[in-house]
Write a protein that holds these residues in place. Structure first.
Motif, PDB file in Angstrom:
ATOM      1  N   VAL A 127       1.011  -1.201  -0.134  1.00 15.04           N
ATOM      2  CA  VAL A 127      -0.156  -0.052  -0.169  1.00 15.04           C
ATOM      3  C   VAL A 127       0.795   1.412   0.032  1.00 15.04           C
ATOM      4  N   ILE A 128       0.629   2.052  -1.037  1.00 13.36           N
ATOM      5  CA  ILE A 128       1.482   3.287  -0.738  1.00 13.36           C
ATOM      6  C   ILE A 128       1.142   4.199   0.227  1.00 13.36           C
ATOM      7  N   VAL A 129       2.133   4.705   0.949  1.00 17.92           N
ATOM      8  CA  VAL A 129       1.800   5.358   1.963  1.00 17.92           C
ATOM      9  C   VAL A 129       2.633   6.767   2.379  1.00 17.92           C
ATOM     10  N   GLY A 130       3.625   6.761   1.551  1.00 11.09           N
ATOM     11  CA  GLY A 130       4.291   8.090   1.150  1.00 11.09           C
ATOM     12  C   GLY A 130       4.834   8.444  -0.104  1.00 11.09           C
ATOM     13  N   THR A 131       5.225   9.617  -0.665  1.00 13.82           N
ATOM     14  CA  THR A 131       5.795  10.039  -1.592  1.00 13.82           C
ATOM     15  C   THR A 131       6.804  11.025  -1.470  1.00 13.82           C
ATOM     16  N   VAL A 132       7.661  11.274  -2.429  1.00 12.76           N
ATOM     17  CA  VAL A 132       8.643  12.350  -2.247  1.00 12.76           C
ATOM     18  C   VAL A 132       9.217  12.677  -3.867  1.00 12.76           C
ATOM     19  N   GLN A 133       9.595  13.573  -4.058  1.00 15.01           N
ATOM     20  CA  GLN A 133      10.268  14.006  -5.349  1.00 15.01           C
ATOM     21  C   GLN A 133      11.582  14.665  -5.182  1.00 15.01           C
ATOM     22  N   LEU A 134      12.570  14.091  -5.856  1.00 16.74           N
ATOM     23  CA  LEU A 134      13.997  14.600  -5.751  1.00 16.74           C
ATOM     24  C   LEU A 134      14.377  15.249  -7.300  1.00 16.74           C
ATOM     25  N   THR A 135      14.845  16.421  -7.308  1.00 13.94           N
ATOM     26  CA  THR A 135      15.256  17.029  -8.638  1.00 13.94           C
ATOM     27  C   THR A 135      16.785  17.460  -8.345  1.00 13.94           C
ATOM     28  N   VAL A 136      17.646  16.882  -9.289  1.00 10.04           N
ATOM     29  CA  VAL A 136      19.163  17.225  -9.154  1.00 10.04           C
ATOM     30  C   VAL A 136      19.474  18.367 -10.242  1.00 10.04           C
ATOM     31  N   ILE A 137      19.978  19.222  -9.334  1.00 11.95           N
ATOM     32  CA  ILE A 137      20.146  20.533  -9.964  1.00 11.95           C
ATOM     33  C   ILE A 137      21.892  20.996 -10.006  1.00 11.95           C
ATOM     34  N   PRO A 138      22.446  20.732 -11.089  1.00  7.18           N
ATOM     35  CA  PRO A 138      23.919  21.007 -11.157  1.00  7.18           C
ATOM     36  C   PRO A 138      23.966  22.690 -11.170  1.00  7.18           C
ATOM     37  N   GLY A 139      24.984  23.226 -10.614  1.00  9.22           N
ATOM     38  CA  GLY A 139      25.170  24.629 -10.458  1.00  9.22           C
ATOM     39  C   GLY A 139      26.648  25.163 -10.669  1.00  9.22           C
ATOM     40  N   LEU A 140      26.678  26.305 -10.777  1.00  7.01           N
ATOM     41  CA  LEU A 140      28.179  26.840 -10.718  1.00  7.01           C
ATOM     42  C   LEU A 140      28.511  27.386  -9.339  1.00  7.01           C
ATOM     43  N   SER A 141      27.420  27.930  -8.724  1.00  6.94           N
ATOM     44  CA  SER A 141      27.954  28.543  -7.433  1.00  6.94           C
ATOM     45  C   SER A 141      28.550  27.490  -6.254  1.00  6.94           C
ATOM     46  N   GLN A 142      29.087  27.892  -5.490  1.00  5.89           N
ATOM     47  CA  GLN A 142      29.745  27.250  -4.557  1.00  5.89           C
ATOM     48  C   GLN A 142      30.724  26.203  -4.979  1.00  5.89           C
ATOM     49  N   ARG A 143      31.351  26.594  -6.163  1.00  4.58           N
ATOM     50  CA  ARG A 143      32.498  25.954  -6.806  1.00  4.58           C
ATOM     51  C   ARG A 143      31.761  24.537  -7.501  1.00  4.58           C
ATOM     52  N   GLY A 144      30.760  24.805  -8.151  1.00  2.01           N
ATOM     53  CA  GLY A 144      30.056  23.604  -8.972  1.00  2.01           C
ATOM     54  C   GLY A 144      29.284  22.990  -8.235  1.00  2.01           C
ATOM     55  N   ARG A 145      28.673  23.223  -7.085  1.00  3.92           N
ATOM     56  CA  ARG A 145      27.856  22.286  -6.315  1.00  3.92           C
ATOM     57  C   ARG A 145      26.688  21.931  -6.966  1.00  3.92           C
ATOM     58  N   THR A 146      26.623  20.709  -6.553  1.00  2.00           N
ATOM     59  CA  THR A 146      25.183  19.941  -7.298  1.00  2.00           C
ATOM     60  C   THR A 146      24.375  19.934  -5.996  1.00  2.00           C
ATOM     61  N   ARG A 147      23.182  20.341  -6.466  1.00  2.00           N
ATOM     62  CA  ARG A 147      22.049  19.956  -5.056  1.00  2.00           C
ATOM     63  C   ARG A 147      21.042  19.380  -5.419  1.00  2.00           C
ATOM     64  N   GLY A 148      20.584  18.605  -4.471  1.00  2.00           N
ATOM     65  CA  GLY A 148      19.239  17.840  -4.591  1.00  2.00           C
ATOM     66  C   GLY A 148      17.997  18.599  -3.811  1.00  2.00           C
ATOM     67  N   LEU A 149      17.108  18.989  -4.759  1.00  2.00           N
ATOM     68  CA  LEU A 149      15.836  19.611  -4.069  1.00  2.00           C
ATOM     69  C   LEU A 149      15.026  18.677  -3.999  1.00  2.00           C
ATOM     70  N   VAL A 150      14.412  18.561  -2.602  1.00  2.00           N
ATOM     71  CA  VAL A 150      13.522  17.557  -2.179  1.00  2.00           C
ATOM     72  C   VAL A 150      11.960  18.336  -2.223  1.00  2.00           C
ATOM     73  N   GLU A 151      11.056  17.792  -2.856  1.00  2.00           N
ATOM     74  CA  GLU A 151       9.766  18.304  -2.944  1.00  2.00           C
ATOM     75  C   GLU A 151       8.593  17.371  -2.383  1.00  2.00           C
ATOM     76  N   ALA A 152       7.412  17.747  -2.101  1.00  2.00           N
ATOM     77  CA  ALA A 152       6.484  16.975  -2.014  1.00  2.00           C
ATOM     78  C   ALA A 152       6.501  15.858  -1.104  1.00  2.00           C
ATOM     79  N   VAL A 153       7.023  16.108  -0.005  1.00  2.00           N
ATOM     80  CA  VAL A 153       7.407  15.104   1.163  1.00  2.00           C
ATOM     81  C   VAL A 153       5.914  14.824   1.372  1.00  2.00           C
ATOM     82  N   ARG A 154       5.442  13.483   1.417  1.00  2.00           N
ATOM     83  CA  ARG A 154       3.987  13.106   2.163  1.00  2.00           C
ATOM     84  C   ARG A 154       4.176  11.959   2.801  1.00  2.00           C
ATOM     85  N   ILE A 155       3.551  11.799   4.075  1.00  2.00           N
ATOM     86  CA  ILE A 155       3.346  10.429   4.595  1.00  2.00           C
ATOM     87  C   ILE A 155       1.720  10.373   4.947  1.00  2.00           C
TER      88      ILE A 155
END
Length: 150
Positions: free
Chosen positions: A62-90
């Motif tokens: 049974v589905i009891v949760g969801t989450v979305q991850l978006t990987v965002i490459p960037g130039l700032s902070q010495r080319g840091r790659t960020r993971g943006l977490v969205e729509a966290v639900r239980i």
């Protein structure tokens, strides 16, 4: 202890995911399971994009949760790659069982696997319980967010 399994969402999961998104005071006002058409369109875009991961959490099938991850490459902070977490639900009936922490630890691990060295998220200002939850997991309230409807 509850055994939760995480997996990539498939189109057939959309009704359950939308139910989760609508499963609170804020979501009830902005989500609708009555017409899944816009969600299907969005899912098709997400599913084709390798920088996106929409996942579901299951307990006993049974589905009891969801989450979305978006990987965002960037130039700032010495080319840091960020993971943006969205729509966290239980699901509201499953909260308080440690599933949210397990889901977050899983998505952080996924972000690491995809080369992220920072995970960030936003949370609506009225979600005080969520803010305490994220801080307990080590997230710092470091920025002020802004949104513009266009």
């Amino acid at each position: 202890m509850v055994r939760m399994q995480m997996r990539r969402a498939v189109a057939a999961d959309l009704p359950a995911i939308v139910e989760l998104l609508a499963d609170d005071g804020l979501g009830r006002g902005r989500e609708s399971v009555a017409d899944l058409t816009p969600y299907r369109r969005a899912f098709e875009v997400l599913d084709r994009d390798p920088a996106q991961l929409l996942a579901v959490a299951e307990v006993d099938g049974v589905i009891v949760g969801t989450v979305q991850l978006t990987v965002i490459p960037g130039l700032s902070q010495r080319g840091r790659t960020r993971g943006l977490v969205e729509a966290v639900r239980i699901a509201s009936g499953r909260r308080g069982q440690g599933l949210g922490e397990e889901l977050m630890r899983w998505v952080i691990g996924e972000a690491k696997e995809q080369g992220c060295d920072l995970v960030q998220l936003t949370s609506n200002a009225v979600r005080r319980d969520a803010h305490r939850f994220y801080e307990r997991l080590g997230f710092a309230p470091s920025h002020v967010g802004f949104k513009l409807e266009i």
